[in-house]
Design a protein around this motif. Structure first.
Motif, PDB file in Angstrom:
ATOM      1  N   PRO A 138     -53.532  18.802 -76.899  1.00 30.87           N
ATOM      2  CA  PRO A 138     -53.221  20.133 -76.056  1.00 30.87           C
ATOM      3  C   PRO A 138     -51.806  20.392 -76.178  1.00 30.87           C
ATOM      4  O   PRO A 138     -51.011  19.499 -76.656  1.00 30.87           O
ATOM      5  CB  PRO A 138     -53.622  19.599 -74.620  1.00 30.87           C
ATOM      6  N   ASP A 139     -51.424  21.763 -76.139  1.00 29.19           N
ATOM      7  CA  ASP A 139     -50.310  22.212 -76.165  1.00 29.19           C
ATOM      8  C   ASP A 139     -49.614  22.708 -74.745  1.00 29.19           C
ATOM      9  O   ASP A 139     -50.514  22.694 -73.787  1.00 29.19           O
ATOM     10  CB  ASP A 139     -50.291  23.355 -76.777  1.00 29.19           C
ATOM     11  N   VAL A 140     -48.349  22.528 -74.431  1.00 28.60           N
ATOM     12  CA  VAL A 140     -47.778  22.927 -73.198  1.00 28.60           C
ATOM     13  C   VAL A 140     -47.012  24.102 -73.415  1.00 28.60           C
ATOM     14  O   VAL A 140     -46.189  24.267 -74.455  1.00 28.60           O
ATOM     15  CB  VAL A 140     -47.239  21.742 -72.654  1.00 28.60           C
ATOM     16  N   HIS A 141     -46.604  24.941 -72.200  1.00 31.06           N
ATOM     17  CA  HIS A 141     -45.529  25.793 -72.300  1.00 31.06           C
ATOM     18  C   HIS A 141     -44.068  25.272 -72.010  1.00 31.06           C
ATOM     19  O   HIS A 141     -44.011  24.639 -70.772  1.00 31.06           O
ATOM     20  CB  HIS A 141     -46.149  26.969 -71.626  1.00 31.06           C
ATOM     21  N   VAL A 142     -43.167  25.292 -73.057  1.00 31.23           N
ATOM     22  CA  VAL A 142     -42.033  25.029 -72.487  1.00 31.23           C
ATOM     23  C   VAL A 142     -41.247  26.311 -72.351  1.00 31.23           C
ATOM     24  O   VAL A 142     -40.785  27.011 -73.531  1.00 31.23           O
ATOM     25  CB  VAL A 142     -41.298  23.953 -73.677  1.00 31.23           C
ATOM     26  N   THR A 143     -40.419  26.619 -71.252  1.00 30.92           N
ATOM     27  CA  THR A 143     -39.716  27.791 -71.188  1.00 30.92           C
ATOM     28  C   THR A 143     -38.510  27.552 -72.132  1.00 30.92           C
ATOM     29  O   THR A 143     -37.812  28.686 -72.516  1.00 30.92           O
ATOM     30  CB  THR A 143     -39.296  27.766 -69.520  1.00 30.92           C
ATOM     31  N   SER A 144     -37.741  26.423 -71.890  1.00 26.09           N
ATOM     32  CA  SER A 144     -36.338  26.263 -72.456  1.00 26.09           C
ATOM     33  C   SER A 144     -36.091  25.054 -73.213  1.00 26.09           C
ATOM     34  O   SER A 144     -36.534  23.838 -72.837  1.00 26.09           O
ATOM     35  CB  SER A 144     -35.290  26.747 -71.719  1.00 26.09           C
ATOM     36  N   LEU A 145     -35.918  24.731 -74.474  1.00 26.10           N
ATOM     37  CA  LEU A 145     -35.359  23.660 -75.174  1.00 26.10           C
ATOM     38  C   LEU A 145     -34.123  23.892 -75.648  1.00 26.10           C
ATOM     39  O   LEU A 145     -33.801  24.882 -76.526  1.00 26.10           O
ATOM     40  CB  LEU A 145     -36.316  23.065 -76.291  1.00 26.10           C
ATOM     41  N   ARG A 146     -33.034  23.036 -75.617  1.00 27.04           N
ATOM     42  CA  ARG A 146     -31.631  23.345 -75.804  1.00 27.04           C
ATOM     43  C   ARG A 146     -31.050  21.936 -76.632  1.00 27.04           C
ATOM     44  O   ARG A 146     -31.268  20.840 -76.060  1.00 27.04           O
ATOM     45  CB  ARG A 146     -30.702  23.663 -74.731  1.00 27.04           C
ATOM     46  N   ILE A 147     -30.408  22.270 -77.707  1.00 23.75           N
ATOM     47  CA  ILE A 147     -29.901  21.259 -78.547  1.00 23.75           C
ATOM     48  C   ILE A 147     -28.371  21.803 -78.513  1.00 23.75           C
ATOM     49  O   ILE A 147     -27.770  22.664 -79.258  1.00 23.75           O
ATOM     50  CB  ILE A 147     -30.434  21.179 -80.014  1.00 23.75           C
ATOM     51  N   GLY A 148     -27.654  21.003 -77.425  1.00 21.89           N
ATOM     52  CA  GLY A 148     -26.061  21.581 -77.597  1.00 21.89           C
ATOM     53  C   GLY A 148     -26.121  22.816 -76.970  1.00 21.89           C
ATOM     54  O   GLY A 148     -26.635  23.093 -76.045  1.00 21.89           O
ATOM     55  N   PHE A 149     -25.565  24.017 -77.855  1.00 20.85           N
ATOM     56  CA  PHE A 149     -25.706  25.271 -77.502  1.00 20.85           C
ATOM     57  C   PHE A 149     -26.682  26.189 -78.175  1.00 20.85           C
ATOM     58  O   PHE A 149     -26.858  27.368 -78.179  1.00 20.85           O
ATOM     59  CB  PHE A 149     -24.182  25.874 -77.770  1.00 20.85           C
ATOM     60  N   ALA A 150     -27.439  25.551 -78.974  1.00 22.14           N
ATOM     61  CA  ALA A 150     -28.785  25.968 -79.762  1.00 22.14           C
ATOM     62  C   ALA A 150     -29.745  26.187 -78.656  1.00 22.14           C
ATOM     63  O   ALA A 150     -30.477  25.174 -78.282  1.00 22.14           O
ATOM     64  CB  ALA A 150     -28.945  25.375 -80.902  1.00 22.14           C
ATOM     65  N   GLN A 151     -30.374  27.362 -78.368  1.00 14.43           N
ATOM     66  CA  GLN A 151     -31.322  27.602 -77.435  1.00 14.43           C
ATOM     67  C   GLN A 151     -32.754  28.126 -77.808  1.00 14.43           C
ATOM     68  O   GLN A 151     -32.635  28.656 -78.726  1.00 14.43           O
ATOM     69  CB  GLN A 151     -30.961  28.872 -76.363  1.00 14.43           C
ATOM     70  N   PHE A 152     -33.699  27.373 -77.809  1.00 10.35           N
ATOM     71  CA  PHE A 152     -35.096  27.661 -78.254  1.00 10.35           C
ATOM     72  C   PHE A 152     -35.975  27.884 -76.927  1.00 10.35           C
ATOM     73  O   PHE A 152     -35.939  27.381 -76.169  1.00 10.35           O
ATOM     74  CB  PHE A 152     -35.569  26.350 -78.855  1.00 10.35           C
ATOM     75  N   GLY A 153     -36.935  28.864 -77.232  1.00 11.25           N
ATOM     76  CA  GLY A 153     -37.755  29.103 -76.169  1.00 11.25           C
ATOM     77  C   GLY A 153     -37.948  30.532 -75.777  1.00 11.25           C
ATOM     78  O   GLY A 153     -37.326  31.266 -76.047  1.00 11.25           O
ATOM     79  N   PRO A 154     -39.247  30.974 -75.065  1.00  3.69           N
ATOM     80  CA  PRO A 154     -40.079  29.941 -74.806  1.00  3.69           C
ATOM     81  C   PRO A 154     -40.936  29.585 -75.949  1.00  3.69           C
ATOM     82  O   PRO A 154     -41.217  30.022 -77.071  1.00  3.69           O
ATOM     83  CB  PRO A 154     -41.031  30.835 -73.709  1.00  3.69           C
ATOM     84  N   LEU A 155     -41.432  28.296 -75.790  1.00  4.77           N
ATOM     85  CA  LEU A 155     -42.126  27.504 -76.951  1.00  4.77           C
ATOM     86  C   LEU A 155     -43.457  27.053 -76.360  1.00  4.77           C
ATOM     87  O   LEU A 155     -43.594  26.630 -75.115  1.00  4.77           O
ATOM     88  CB  LEU A 155     -41.351  26.214 -77.380  1.00  4.77           C
ATOM     89  N   SER A 156     -44.436  26.913 -77.523  1.00  4.35           N
ATOM     90  CA  SER A 156     -45.723  25.950 -77.120  1.00  4.35           C
ATOM     91  C   SER A 156     -45.521  24.821 -77.875  1.00  4.35           C
ATOM     92  O   SER A 156     -45.607  25.065 -79.305  1.00  4.35           O
ATOM     93  CB  SER A 156     -46.961  27.038 -77.686  1.00  4.35           C
ATOM     94  N   ILE A 157     -45.857  23.699 -77.292  1.00  3.09           N
ATOM     95  CA  ILE A 157     -45.645  22.633 -78.043  1.00  3.09           C
ATOM     96  C   ILE A 157     -46.681  21.651 -77.723  1.00  3.09           C
ATOM     97  O   ILE A 157     -46.909  21.415 -76.541  1.00  3.09           O
ATOM     98  CB  ILE A 157     -44.102  21.746 -77.673  1.00  3.09           C
TER      99      ILE A 157
END
Length: 349
Positions: A138-157
């Motif tokens: 299954p996939d889940v919805h991730v609103t925000s994933l951050r590496i340092g100041f690199a911002q990703f999202g929304p994502l389906s992971i």
């Protein structure tokens, strides 16, 4: 590779139970020196701005040149052959494995519950590991994933359990779907990973600007990459005079050669059977025996490695071999997905 309605294909290459072994020497080869003119045009790096925690800084762009902007710099821990970095998932601090060999990122079931994700009712992922066995997760919805100041999202992971035999306690892995959005600088010996935005269009307008690594002052090598549509980076290497297609794979703990390739190179099944090392398992839970075999010469670009001992195992993959953490730990590496170049600087030992 086929993607069905409601399914998204993810190939996670994550090998475990591969132990480090004696390394061959690095021979001399033709190289070029880093004459980085753009460094003189750049601002001096403010050490207080390059933190590995989540403190606020004045400028999101930590360091800028005509060709690159430093977006994030984080610490990297080598946990028994797994490269682990700090991240924030929906605002919660966590740690994840960097996996350049995986097409997509992955969350563990525990992380999906702890970090306030929500289920994607119409999205599932058909996941394949190195054993070639596929399964739906299954996939889940991730609103925000951050590496340092690199911002990703929304994502389906997708959500799936990582092999538990020797994998460190992490929230999951970060794959090529996210990593390929930036140039990746990785220096395992200095516990550092940086994400650089490649300003290729602006760079081409700047006379004399260098597109290579920022601030590298010593001998390094440049090797062309093949980047697939699914965010995997391949490089041509040579093993005992044979040209092979190698996957840059920080999800593997060692340099891993496909058994079919070893047999093609003249290694007998009898010899392999006498050099058995153990059992490996990927994210698809498929187990395979692996072996150790000493070869004569491994070469990437002009860099040579004499008498390397490689892990040999069946790989259900388009790669002939994987360049894993054992190789990354001996080099400072810059992967440019946009310019399709790999830059390598050996680490002095």
């Amino acid at each position: 590779m086929r993607v069905r309605r409601g399914f998204f294909l993810l190939r996670c290459v994550l090998l475990i139970s591969l132990f480090l072994f004696p390394l061959g020497g690095v021979g001399k080869g033709v190289a070029f020196a880093a004459d980085n003119k753009e460094a003189s045009k750049s601002e001096k790096i403010n050490a207080e701005q390059i933190n590995t925690d989540t403190q606020t800084i004045k400028d999101k762009a930590l360091y800028k040149t005509p060709c690159h902007t430093l977006i994030a710099r984080v610490s990297v821990d080598n946990k028994d052959g797994f490269l682990v970095i700090p991240v924030a998932i929906n605002g919660h601090d966590a740690r994840m494995i960097i996996d350049t060999g995986a097409e997509g990122s992955l969350l563990s079931p525990a992380a999906s519950v702890l970090f306030d994700t929500s289920h994607e009712t119409e999205r599932w992922t058909l996941m394949h590991g190195t054993g070639g066995v596929g399964r739906l997760v299954p996939d889940v919805h991730v609103t925000s994933l951050r590496i340092g100041f690199a911002q990703f999202g929304p994502l389906s992971i997708p959500v799936a359990a990582l092999p538990s035999t020797s994998t460190p306690r992490v929230a999951g892995l970060i794959g090529g779907d996210l990593l390929s959005r930036y140039d990746i600088e990785l220096d395992v010996s200095q516990h550092m990973m940086a994400l650089w935005q490649n300003n290729l269009a602006a760079c081409q307008k700047e006379k004399g600007a260098q597109t290579g690594p920022v601030g590298w002052r010593y001998i390094y090598r440049a090797v062309p990459l093949t980047i697939t549509a699914h965010h995997r980076a391949f490089v041509t290497v040579s093993l005992d005079g044979h040209s092979l297609r190698a996957l840059l794979d920080t999800g593997a703990r060692a340099r891993v050669l496909a058994e079919r390739v070893a047999l093609r190179l003249g290694v007998s099944a009898k010899n392999l059977a006498a050099e058995k090392g153990g059992v490996t398992q990927g994210v698809d839970a498929h187990k395979e025996a692996y072996y150790w075999h000493k070869f004569h010469l491994f070469q990437i670009g002009q860099e040579q490695d004499l008498y390397p001992t490689l892990t040999v195992t069946p790989l259900q993959d388009t790669a002939d071999m994987l360049l894993g953490v054992e190789w990354f730990a001996r080099h400072r590496v810059w992967i440019s997905y946009q310019t399709k170049m790999l830059y390598i600087m050996p680490i002095e030992r």
